[in-house]
Design a protein around this motif. Structure first.
Motif, PDB file in Angstrom:
ATOM      1  N   LEU A 108       0.828  -1.207   0.000  1.00 17.10           N
ATOM      2  CA  LEU A 108       0.000   0.000   0.000  1.00 17.10           C
ATOM      3  C   LEU A 108       0.863   1.257   0.000  1.00 17.10           C
ATOM      4  N   ALA A 109       1.942   1.231   0.802  1.00 25.67           N
ATOM      5  CA  ALA A 109       2.837   2.383   0.871  1.00 25.67           C
ATOM      6  C   ALA A 109       3.513   2.630  -0.473  1.00 25.67           C
ATOM      7  N   VAL A 110       3.950   1.566  -1.130  1.00 24.48           N
ATOM      8  CA  VAL A 110       4.600   1.700  -2.438  1.00 24.48           C
ATOM      9  C   VAL A 110       3.599   2.216  -3.474  1.00 24.48           C
ATOM     10  N   ALA A 111       2.377   1.692  -3.447  1.00 18.34           N
ATOM     11  CA  ALA A 111       1.348   2.159  -4.384  1.00 18.34           C
ATOM     12  C   ALA A 111       1.046   3.643  -4.154  1.00 18.34           C
ATOM     13  N   LEU A 112       0.988   4.061  -2.890  1.00 14.63           N
ATOM     14  CA  LEU A 112       0.758   5.472  -2.566  1.00 14.63           C
ATOM     15  C   LEU A 112       1.901   6.328  -3.097  1.00 14.63           C
ATOM     16  N   LEU A 113       3.124   5.868  -2.922  1.00 16.49           N
ATOM     17  CA  LEU A 113       4.297   6.601  -3.417  1.00 16.49           C
ATOM     18  C   LEU A 113       4.256   6.720  -4.934  1.00 16.49           C
ATOM     19  N   PHE A 114       3.929   5.628  -5.608  1.00 22.53           N
ATOM     20  CA  PHE A 114       3.885   5.644  -7.072  1.00 22.53           C
ATOM     21  C   PHE A 114       2.798   6.577  -7.609  1.00 22.53           C
ATOM     22  N   SER A 115       1.755   6.778  -6.822  1.00 22.74           N
ATOM     23  CA  SER A 115       0.694   7.687  -7.263  1.00 22.74           C
ATOM     24  C   SER A 115       1.083   9.151  -7.091  1.00 22.74           C
ATOM     25  N   ARG A 116       2.208   9.396  -6.402  1.00 26.55           N
ATOM     26  CA  ARG A 116       2.641  10.765  -6.115  1.00 26.55           C
ATOM     27  C   ARG A 116       3.885  11.183  -6.896  1.00 26.55           C
ATOM     28  N   VAL A 117       4.549  10.237  -7.560  1.00 21.96           N
ATOM     29  CA  VAL A 117       5.814  10.566  -8.224  1.00 21.96           C
ATOM     30  C   VAL A 117       5.799  10.112  -9.686  1.00 21.96           C
ATOM     31  N   HIS A 118       6.647  10.745 -10.478  1.00 20.82           N
ATOM     32  CA  HIS A 118       6.908  10.294 -11.837  1.00 20.82           C
ATOM     33  C   HIS A 118       8.101   9.343 -11.802  1.00 20.82           C
ATOM     34  N   LEU A 119       7.971   8.205 -12.436  1.00 18.73           N
ATOM     35  CA  LEU A 119       9.034   7.210 -12.425  1.00 18.73           C
ATOM     36  C   LEU A 119       9.765   7.185 -13.760  1.00 18.73           C
ATOM     37  N   SER A 120      10.884   6.497 -13.782  1.00 20.41           N
ATOM     38  CA  SER A 120      11.727   6.470 -14.970  1.00 20.41           C
ATOM     39  C   SER A 120      11.035   5.740 -16.126  1.00 20.41           C
ATOM     40  N   GLN A 121      11.434   6.104 -17.344  1.00 19.64           N
ATOM     41  CA  GLN A 121      10.883   5.454 -18.531  1.00 19.64           C
ATOM     42  C   GLN A 121      11.262   3.971 -18.581  1.00 19.64           C
ATOM     43  N   LYS A 122      12.422   3.645 -18.015  1.00 19.77           N
ATOM     44  CA  LYS A 122      12.876   2.253 -18.001  1.00 19.77           C
ATOM     45  C   LYS A 122      11.881   1.374 -17.266  1.00 19.77           C
ATOM     46  N   LEU A 123      11.397   1.855 -16.114  1.00 20.89           N
ATOM     47  CA  LEU A 123      10.409   1.089 -15.358  1.00 20.89           C
ATOM     48  C   LEU A 123       9.098   1.004 -16.129  1.00 20.89           C
ATOM     49  N   LYS A 124       8.702   2.107 -16.741  1.00 20.45           N
ATOM     50  CA  LYS A 124       7.424   2.139 -17.449  1.00 20.45           C
ATOM     51  C   LYS A 124       7.396   1.201 -18.652  1.00 20.45           C
ATOM     52  N   LYS A 125       8.578   0.909 -19.219  1.00 21.94           N
ATOM     53  CA  LYS A 125       8.655   0.051 -20.404  1.00 21.94           C
ATOM     54  C   LYS A 125       9.037  -1.388 -20.062  1.00 21.94           C
ATOM     55  N   HIS A 126       9.051  -1.711 -18.781  1.00 22.50           N
ATOM     56  CA  HIS A 126       9.434  -3.065 -18.356  1.00 22.50           C
ATOM     57  C   HIS A 126       8.488  -4.097 -18.980  1.00 22.50           C
ATOM     58  N   GLN A 127       9.050  -5.197 -19.460  1.00 22.07           N
ATOM     59  CA  GLN A 127       8.257  -6.213 -20.167  1.00 22.07           C
ATOM     60  C   GLN A 127       7.161  -6.803 -19.278  1.00 22.07           C
ATOM     61  N   MET A 170      -7.384  -1.217  -4.060  1.00 17.98           N
ATOM     62  CA  MET A 170      -6.219  -2.095  -4.088  1.00 17.98           C
ATOM     63  C   MET A 170      -6.054  -2.899  -2.809  1.00 17.98           C
ATOM     64  N   LEU A 171      -6.560  -2.375  -1.699  1.00 18.12           N
ATOM     65  CA  LEU A 171      -6.385  -3.055  -0.408  1.00 18.12           C
ATOM     66  C   LEU A 171      -6.850  -4.508  -0.440  1.00 18.12           C
ATOM     67  N   PRO A 172      -8.099  -4.805  -0.864  1.00 19.64           N
ATOM     68  CA  PRO A 172      -8.503  -6.221  -0.898  1.00 19.64           C
ATOM     69  C   PRO A 172      -7.728  -7.038  -1.927  1.00 19.64           C
ATOM     70  N   LEU A 173      -7.297  -6.399  -3.031  1.00 23.90           N
ATOM     71  CA  LEU A 173      -6.513  -7.125  -4.036  1.00 23.90           C
ATOM     72  C   LEU A 173      -5.159  -7.531  -3.467  1.00 23.90           C
ATOM     73  N   ILE A 174      -4.522  -6.600  -2.743  1.00 26.44           N
ATOM     74  CA  ILE A 174      -3.233  -6.897  -2.113  1.00 26.44           C
ATOM     75  C   ILE A 174      -3.411  -7.970  -1.045  1.00 26.44           C
ATOM     76  N   ALA A 175      -4.460  -7.821  -0.230  1.00 24.24           N
ATOM     77  CA  ALA A 175      -4.697  -8.778   0.858  1.00 24.24           C
ATOM     78  C   ALA A 175      -4.902 -10.190   0.314  1.00 24.24           C
ATOM     79  N   LEU A 176      -5.707 -10.312  -0.736  1.00 21.97           N
ATOM     80  CA  LEU A 176      -5.956 -11.634  -1.333  1.00 21.97           C
ATOM     81  C   LEU A 176      -4.694 -12.180  -1.988  1.00 21.97           C
ATOM     82  N   GLY A 177      -3.978 -11.314  -2.707  1.00 19.21           N
ATOM     83  CA  GLY A 177      -2.801 -11.770  -3.431  1.00 19.21           C
ATOM     84  C   GLY A 177      -1.645 -12.166  -2.531  1.00 19.21           C
ATOM     85  N   MET A 178      -1.458 -11.461  -1.422  1.00 21.13           N
ATOM     86  CA  MET A 178      -0.320 -11.737  -0.545  1.00 21.13           C
ATOM     87  C   MET A 178      -0.613 -12.825   0.491  1.00 21.13           C
ATOM     88  N   LEU A 179      -1.884 -13.199   0.656  1.00 25.00           N
ATOM     89  CA  LEU A 179      -2.228 -14.203   1.674  1.00 25.00           C
ATOM     90  C   LEU A 179      -1.566 -15.564   1.423  1.00 25.00           C
TER      91      LEU A 179
END
Length: 235
Positions: A108-127, A170-179
């Motif tokens: 959740l913290a990482v998702a919150l951070l990603f919603s607040r910052v612009h990331l590199s093009q390399k990450l955006k083009k990751h396969q 995203m909270l229930p998606l993360i909870a289900l996926g990480m369980l």
């Protein structure tokens, strides 16, 4: 709408890694007596370890959870060892609580951070990111992405932001996926420590199931992508 910061994903990873290392060293110092006992497991040591763990307060419990949360922010960093340690030290159910909570909070913290910052093009083009974004069922794809240890959680979190999934959604998606992984690591760690054969067999079966889910998801994505390309060509 707040203006996004321009940050390089490499620097974010380095900063998270430094912070995680500091916390991990602190945890190592706090749990060093227990770690030494784990290196020479005997029945007497298991009894001693149980007694020593009970002497740890909420601070060490939260530190272990914090390490797991931080590891989720570092691409390529495995949370398995720390989650297994939680299962060994605190038993299956409390270990599951530590692992699952740390994984949920970290993502959740990482998702919150990603919603607040612009990331590199390399990450955006990751396969792998492109595969996550092009899933026929995006939210199901996110859950499966969290389930599969081979997929960096950072990419799954960023793909959730890209497809406009809110943090509340995203909270229930993360909870289900990480369980599943949290369960496997916590109960697997306890099974290894207690030398419980039945639990070890279940542990192995669950790992195989996760591997099959991973392979199945990859094959399904290839099949759907192929069908879409054929339809585009025919049109």
């Amino acid at each position: 709408m707040p203006q996004k910061l321009h940050l390089n994903s490499r620097w974010l990873t380095i900063l998270a890694g430094i912070f995680a290392l500091i916390v991990l060293i602190k945890v190592g110092f706090d749990y060093w007596p227990e770690i030494k006992l784990l290196m020479h497991p005997t029945r007497e040591h298991r009894v001693m370890l149980t007694a020593m763990i009970r002497d740890h307060g909420a601070k060490d419990f939260l530190l272990l959870m914090l390490v797991i949360a931080l590891f989720n922010a570092i691409p390529g960093m495995s949370i398995a060892a720390v989650c297994i340690l939680a299962g060994v030290c605190y038993g299956p159910w409390i270990g599951l609580l530590i692992s699952w909570s740390g994984n949920i909070l970290g993502n959740l913290a990482v998702a919150l951070l990603f919603s607040r910052v612009h990331l590199s093009q390399k990450l955006k083009k990751h396969q792998l990111l492109q595969k996550l974004l092009n899933q026929p069922h995006p939210r199901l794809g996110l859950i499966i992405g969290y389930m599969i240890p081979a997929i960096p959680n950072a990419l799954v979190n960023y793909s959730g932001i890209r497809i406009k999934v809110s943090l509340t959604q995203m909270l229930p998606l993360i909870a289900l996926g990480m369980l599943p992984c949290s369960f496997i690591y916590a109960f697997g760690g306890n099974a290894i420590f207690s030398e419980n054969l039945a639990q070890l067999v279940i542990f192995a079966i669950l790992i195989i199931i996760l591997a099959l889910i991973s392979v199945g998801a990859h094959q399904h994505h290839k099949r759907v992508s192929s069908q879409i390309k054929q339809k585009q060509l025919s049109d």
